[in-house]
Motif scaffolding. Structure first.
Motif, PDB file in Angstrom:
ATOM      1  N   CYS A 110      47.129  34.095  56.861  1.00  0.00           N
ATOM      2  CA  CYS A 110      45.679  34.086  56.635  1.00  0.00           C
ATOM      3  C   CYS A 110      44.992  34.088  57.986  1.00  0.00           C
ATOM      4  CB  CYS A 110      45.286  32.820  55.866  1.00  0.00           C
ATOM      5  SG  CYS A 110      43.504  32.526  55.816  1.00  0.00           S
ATOM      6  N   VAL A 134      45.956  38.256  55.083  1.00  0.00           N
ATOM      7  CA  VAL A 134      44.765  38.038  54.257  1.00  0.00           C
ATOM      8  C   VAL A 134      43.632  37.641  55.213  1.00  0.00           C
ATOM      9  CG1 VAL A 134      43.747  36.732  52.364  1.00  0.00           C
ATOM     10  CG2 VAL A 134      46.193  37.320  52.292  1.00  0.00           C
ATOM     11  N   THR A 136      39.937  36.522  56.080  1.00  0.00           N
ATOM     12  CA  THR A 136      38.887  35.778  55.381  1.00  0.00           C
ATOM     13  C   THR A 136      37.681  35.613  56.305  1.00  0.00           C
ATOM     14  OG1 THR A 136      39.691  33.614  56.117  1.00  0.00           O
ATOM     15  CG2 THR A 136      40.594  34.454  54.044  1.00  0.00           C
ATOM     16  N   PHE A 174      49.901  30.107  52.032  1.00  0.00           N
ATOM     17  CA  PHE A 174      50.170  30.854  53.270  1.00  0.00           C
ATOM     18  C   PHE A 174      51.290  30.236  54.108  1.00  0.00           C
ATOM     19  CE2 PHE A 174      45.430  31.495  52.702  1.00  0.00           C
ATOM     20  CZ  PHE A 174      45.551  32.792  52.213  1.00  0.00           C
ATOM     21  N   ILE A 177      48.448  30.398  59.449  1.00  0.00           N
ATOM     22  CA  ILE A 177      46.998  30.652  59.553  1.00  0.00           C
ATOM     23  C   ILE A 177      46.693  30.913  61.019  1.00  0.00           C
ATOM     24  CG2 ILE A 177      44.677  29.669  59.361  1.00  0.00           C
ATOM     25  CD1 ILE A 177      45.712  28.047  56.961  1.00  0.00           C
TER      26      ILE A 177
END
Ligand code: SAM
Length: 283
Positions: A110, A134, A136, A174, A177
């Motif tokens: 992430c 991903v 964000t 996840f 990060i």
């Protein structure tokens, strides 16, 4: 095979979202368009300054993708052009440090507060090509533009517009990060730290580029006035990460520089010292 729908949740009710993106509990209808899941709940995030309030359309997006008009990236170029050499060297030292760490990424990654995609680009360049990413950010516009500019053809990159304080992601989703300047832009550092802990799998890791300011500085007073001061002071940020549950919290300051006047920046204030850091931690 990664299934993005298997990790999404309503940020308000915290219940899994079906593929229709209608929350079974509160009935909120979330949307998907231009490659971005828009999972913002206005009751939670409506006051956020970076929230995109325009409807995304091809014409609207085209303004930001065209080279002739002032685009998100033209502003970013101008922003960097106004920095002093020490600051640019500081960012370069930070990138060098992070690039070496990124080879270890695996599984689902992430990126928090992806914005214009500086960190995303490092992940694309250095992480194994089979990681799922991903992205964000609270702004679906930033995500749509960055996705098209940085990796239009890459399949295993997903974009989720979500507030870092109320991530629309289920627990333990996840393996890693990453972030550049997520702390220092998202208010309520304690909430963000808890959310990052929640959405990481046990054993999952944080790799964050950031910058520290001094507690008694003008930058600190400005940061406090907009609710982001804790995310910019080493002692407070590390404490918030430990309080959230993180272990092996490690902060490495790779360079420091006096900040030059820059009309794009509220913080740091010109003349204040900024320390460029990389934070690593484990759930
Ligand atoms: C300076 S940019 C981060 C730089 C970016 N990570 C990069 O690598 O280029 C700050 C980003 O934070 C995002 N942001 C601000 N408030 C937020 C929030 N509450 N939740 C998530 N993202 C937020 C903004 O939309 C913006 O894109």
């Amino acid at each position: 095979m990664f299934d993005i729908h298997a990790i999404l949740q309503c940020p308000k009710c915290r219940c899994p979202l079906p593929e229709s993106l209608v929350c079974p509990q509160c009935g909120t209808r979330y949307t998907h368009g231009f490659g971005v899941y828009n999972l913002i709940h206005m009751e939670l995030s409506g006051e956020q300054e970076y929230l995109n309030r325009e409807e995304l359309t091809e014409d609207y997006l085209a303004q930001f993708l065209s080279d002739e008009k002032v685009s998100l990236s033209t502003e970013v170029d101008d922003y960097y052009a106004r920095m002093n050499k020490e600051t640019l060297d500081g960012f370069a030292a930070q990138d060098l440090y992070v690039r070496k760490r990124l080879h270890a990424l695996q599984g689902t990654v992430c990126d928090l507060a992806t914005g214009g995609g500086n960190m995303l680009q490092l992940v694309l360049d250095e992480a194994p090509a089979d990681v799922t990413i991903v992205c964000t950010d609270i702004s679906n516009l930033e995500l749509a533009v960055t996705r098209r500019k940085r990796c239009p053809a890459r399949e295993n990159v997903y974009c989720v517009a979500t507030d870092g304080r109320y991530l629309a992601v289920q627990d333990s989703s996840f393996d890693w990060i990453t972030s550049f300047a997520g702390f220092g832009n998202i208010p309520d550092t304690e909430k963000v730290a808890s959310e990052l802990y929640r959405v990481l799998k046990p054993g999952g890791r944080l790799l964050i580029k950031g910058s520290y300011i001094e507690k008694d500085s003008r930058s600190y007073a400005l940061a406090e006035s907009v609710g982001i001061a804790r995310g910019m002071v080493e002692e407070y940020l590390l404490q918030d990460l430990r309080d959230a549950g993180f272990a092996k919290v490690q902060s490495t300051v790779v360079a420091e520089a006096v900040w030059a006047e820059n009309p794009y920046d509220l913080i740091p204030a010109a003349g204040d010292l900024q320390r460029f850091c990389v934070i690593e931690a484990v759930k």
